[in-house]
Write an enzyme that holds these catalytic residues in place. Sequence first.
Site, PDB file in Angstrom:
ATOM      1  CE  LYS A   1       6.051  -0.127  -3.899  1.00  0.00           C
ATOM      2  NZ  LYS A   1       5.127   0.434  -2.902  1.00  0.00           N
TER       3      LYS A   1
ATOM      4  CG  ASP B   1       2.319  -0.582  -4.230  1.00  0.00           C
ATOM      5  OD1 ASP B   1       2.254   0.195  -3.265  1.00  0.00           O
ATOM      6  OD2 ASP B   1       2.409  -0.160  -5.405  1.00  0.00           O
TER       7      ASP B   1
HETATM    8  P1  NDP Z   1      -4.877  -0.919  -6.117  1.00  0.00           P
HETATM    9  O1  NDP Z   1      -4.320  -1.617  -7.295  1.00  0.00           O
HETATM   10  O2  NDP Z   1      -5.635  -1.671  -5.094  1.00  0.00           O
HETATM   11  O3  NDP Z   1      -5.808   0.299  -6.583  1.00  0.00           O
HETATM   12  C1  NDP Z   1      -5.387   1.313  -7.442  1.00  0.00           C
HETATM   13  C2  NDP Z   1      -6.651   2.012  -7.922  1.00  0.00           C
HETATM   14  O4  NDP Z   1      -6.307   3.164  -8.688  1.00  0.00           O
HETATM   15  C3  NDP Z   1      -7.506   1.142  -8.824  1.00  0.00           C
HETATM   16  O5  NDP Z   1      -8.851   1.440  -8.570  1.00  0.00           O
HETATM   17  C4  NDP Z   1      -7.087   1.637 -10.216  1.00  0.00           C
HETATM   18  O6  NDP Z   1      -8.081   1.408 -11.200  1.00  0.00           O
HETATM   19  C5  NDP Z   1      -6.969   3.098  -9.939  1.00  0.00           C
HETATM   20  N1  NDP Z   1      -6.197   3.853 -10.916  1.00  0.00           N
HETATM   21  C6  NDP Z   1      -5.032   3.548 -11.517  1.00  0.00           C
HETATM   22  N2  NDP Z   1      -4.635   4.566 -12.299  1.00  0.00           N
HETATM   23  C7  NDP Z   1      -5.580   5.533 -12.167  1.00  0.00           C
HETATM   24  C8  NDP Z   1      -5.750   6.834 -12.695  1.00  0.00           C
HETATM   25  N3  NDP Z   1      -4.860   7.352 -13.543  1.00  0.00           N
HETATM   26  N4  NDP Z   1      -6.835   7.560 -12.315  1.00  0.00           N
HETATM   27  C9  NDP Z   1      -7.741   7.051 -11.470  1.00  0.00           C
HETATM   28  N5  NDP Z   1      -7.645   5.829 -10.939  1.00  0.00           N
HETATM   29  C10 NDP Z   1      -6.581   5.086 -11.287  1.00  0.00           C
HETATM   30  O7  NDP Z   1      -3.634  -0.163  -5.454  1.00  0.00           O
HETATM   31  P2  NDP Z   1      -3.517   0.401  -3.973  1.00  0.00           P
HETATM   32  O8  NDP Z   1      -4.800   0.985  -3.545  1.00  0.00           O
HETATM   33  O9  NDP Z   1      -2.847  -0.611  -3.129  1.00  0.00           O
HETATM   34  O10 NDP Z   1      -2.437   1.564  -4.191  1.00  0.00           O
HETATM   35  C11 NDP Z   1      -2.809   2.867  -4.609  1.00  0.00           C
HETATM   36  C12 NDP Z   1      -1.672   3.837  -4.293  1.00  0.00           C
HETATM   37  O11 NDP Z   1      -1.414   3.816  -2.884  1.00  0.00           O
HETATM   38  C13 NDP Z   1      -0.328   3.503  -4.950  1.00  0.00           C
HETATM   39  O12 NDP Z   1       0.354   4.709  -5.201  1.00  0.00           O
HETATM   40  C14 NDP Z   1       0.408   2.716  -3.864  1.00  0.00           C
HETATM   41  O13 NDP Z   1       1.796   2.752  -4.032  1.00  0.00           O
HETATM   42  C15 NDP Z   1      -0.029   3.516  -2.646  1.00  0.00           C
HETATM   43  N6  NDP Z   1       0.089   2.844  -1.363  1.00  0.00           N
HETATM   44  C16 NDP Z   1      -0.445   1.599  -1.172  1.00  0.00           C
HETATM   45  C17 NDP Z   1      -0.352   0.990   0.065  1.00  0.00           C
HETATM   46  C18 NDP Z   1      -0.972  -0.333   0.338  1.00  0.00           C
HETATM   47  O14 NDP Z   1      -0.853  -0.807   1.475  1.00  0.00           O
HETATM   48  N7  NDP Z   1      -1.650  -0.968  -0.609  1.00  0.00           N
HETATM   49  C19 NDP Z   1       0.362   1.630   1.180  1.00  0.00           C
HETATM   50  C20 NDP Z   1       0.819   2.970   0.886  1.00  0.00           C
HETATM   51  C21 NDP Z   1       0.703   3.526  -0.348  1.00  0.00           C
HETATM   52  P3  NDP Z   1      -8.141  -0.019 -11.955  1.00  0.00           P
HETATM   53  O15 NDP Z   1      -8.290  -1.084 -10.908  1.00  0.00           O
HETATM   54  O16 NDP Z   1      -9.339   0.145 -12.781  1.00  0.00           O
HETATM   55  O17 NDP Z   1      -6.841  -0.108 -12.690  1.00  0.00           O
HETATM   56  O1  2IT Z   2       3.842   1.991  -0.370  1.00  0.00           O
HETATM   57  C1  2IT Z   2       3.662   1.323   0.672  1.00  0.00           C
HETATM   58  O2  2IT Z   2       3.925   1.787   1.789  1.00  0.00           O
HETATM   59  C2  2IT Z   2       3.134  -0.032   0.551  1.00  0.00           C
HETATM   60  N1  2IT Z   2       2.810  -0.452  -0.552  1.00  0.00           N
HETATM   61  C3  2IT Z   2       3.025  -0.913   1.756  1.00  0.00           C
HETATM   62  C4  2IT Z   2       4.347  -1.545   2.055  1.00  0.00           C
HETATM   63  C5  2IT Z   2       4.325  -2.610   3.128  1.00  0.00           C
HETATM   64  O3  2IT Z   2       5.390  -3.236   3.298  1.00  0.00           O
HETATM   65  O4  2IT Z   2       3.307  -2.841   3.774  1.00  0.00           O
END
Ligand code: NDP
Ligand code: 2IT
Length: 369
Positions: A49, A89
């Site tokens: 990460k 992420d």
């Molecule tokens: P993004 O940055 O695309 O989106 C995060 C979202 O969460 C935004 O809408 C943000 O708002 C919002 N947010 C942040 N803090 C809060 C809070 N306290 N309450 C409510 N909303 C909040 O990130 P991702 O969608 O990529 O990632 C989200 C989660 O999923 C993380 O934990 C990440 O590690 C996990 N994840 C992501 C993967 C991926 O492929 N992207 C894969 C697996 C897991 P704002 O934009 O207004 O800050």
């Molecule tokens: O938390 C996760 O699994 C991710 N942010 C995606 C990692 C990846 O290599 O696609």
Amino acid sequence: MRVQFNSAIGPYKGGTRFHQSVNESIMKFLAFEQIFKNSLTCLPMGGAKGGADFDPHGKSDNEIMRFCQNYILELYRHIGPRMDVPAGDVGVGAKEIGYLYGMYKRIENEFSGTFTSKGIESGGSLGRAEATGYGLCYFVEEMLKEFKNDDFKDKRVIVSGAGKVGSMAAEKAIQLGAKVVAISDISGVVHDENGIDVNLIKELSKTHNVVVDKYTLTHPDATFSPQTTDIWKIPCDIALPCATENEINLESAKELVKNGCFLVAEGANMPTTTEATKYFRTNNVLFGPGKASNAGGVAVSGLEMAQNATFQCWSFEEVDEKLHKIMKKIFRRSHEMAIRYAGRPDDLITGANIAGFMKVYQAMLQQGV
Ligand code: NDP
Ligand code: 2IT
């Protein structure tokens, strides 16, 4: 910074996070989780990460590009298609990955993939943007089928986080017949009993600006609360936390259970505190742990690596079908391990931990510790 935790079963692999909270401790726990998540996909990927405490909110494209370029000036020597393959992420999407990969290519003079979740034109995979959210819903479908002989149809769903994961989870839940009644971002929570307009959320969330507080301008029946934790007070059948760590604490867990929520599945990494997780377990709430339920994103990253390595481009349908199969398999393996070792078929936490751990452990023994 980048934490390369384990490469026993494949090149280091994991996301890149740009958020003001990023520090070594958070990167280490995310990289540790990533080892077992990646193992669960059955694809050859180790765990890593990375990220920076750079906050992209309110920054111009030019500022974001300059930051990405300088980030790569140090990182480039530590990554590569057979060494370490970063992805997106929190705060890092296809745009940032484009800038990171562009700088990497400029230095290394090769088109080898090296990053996943790239834009389609830059070698990204169709279906990667949807993969984590869609995969989460495929996993929940399996939970509903196995433990309740049921499906998404007519279920009330709430989704925290209107980002890459949350918006796609909401979209797929709706496609599968659910009604998504609330969604949130850092500005607060929007509650719409008519069903959240996901297309609007997706449109608004294309920038790094907060979006949810603008929803009521076009949907006057909806209500908005600036308190992000208010989402857990809204009655639902299924809660999908897709925003950030520790967003469901014990108090929020109690609210969810009191209001009839019977299934929680983590789209985010570790969104549920230990106390909240225990509360769900003792109150018979079905629980999908993130390392299993949100593995769809990295799984399709693995498929993106496979396409890049063989100079192929698969169709969206092909990728989505493979993702669906992978999520079903992750559920099945976690469920089998839960039966075998936890004595409780729905203990997917123990099941996923053991299923993910076994392959890494065996590979490390084979390779000599
Ligand atoms: P993004 O940055 O695309 O989106 C995060 C979202 O969460 C935004 O809408 C943000 O708002 C919002 N947010 C942040 N803090 C809060 C809070 N306290 N309450 C409510 N909303 C909040 O990130 P991702 O969608 O990529 O990632 C989200 C989660 O999923 C993380 O934990 C990440 O590690 C996990 N994840 C992501 C993967 C991926 O492929 N992207 C894969 C697996 C897991 P704002 O934009 O207004 O800050
Ligand atoms: O938390 C996760 O699994 C991710 N942010 C995606 C990692 C990846 O290599 O696609």
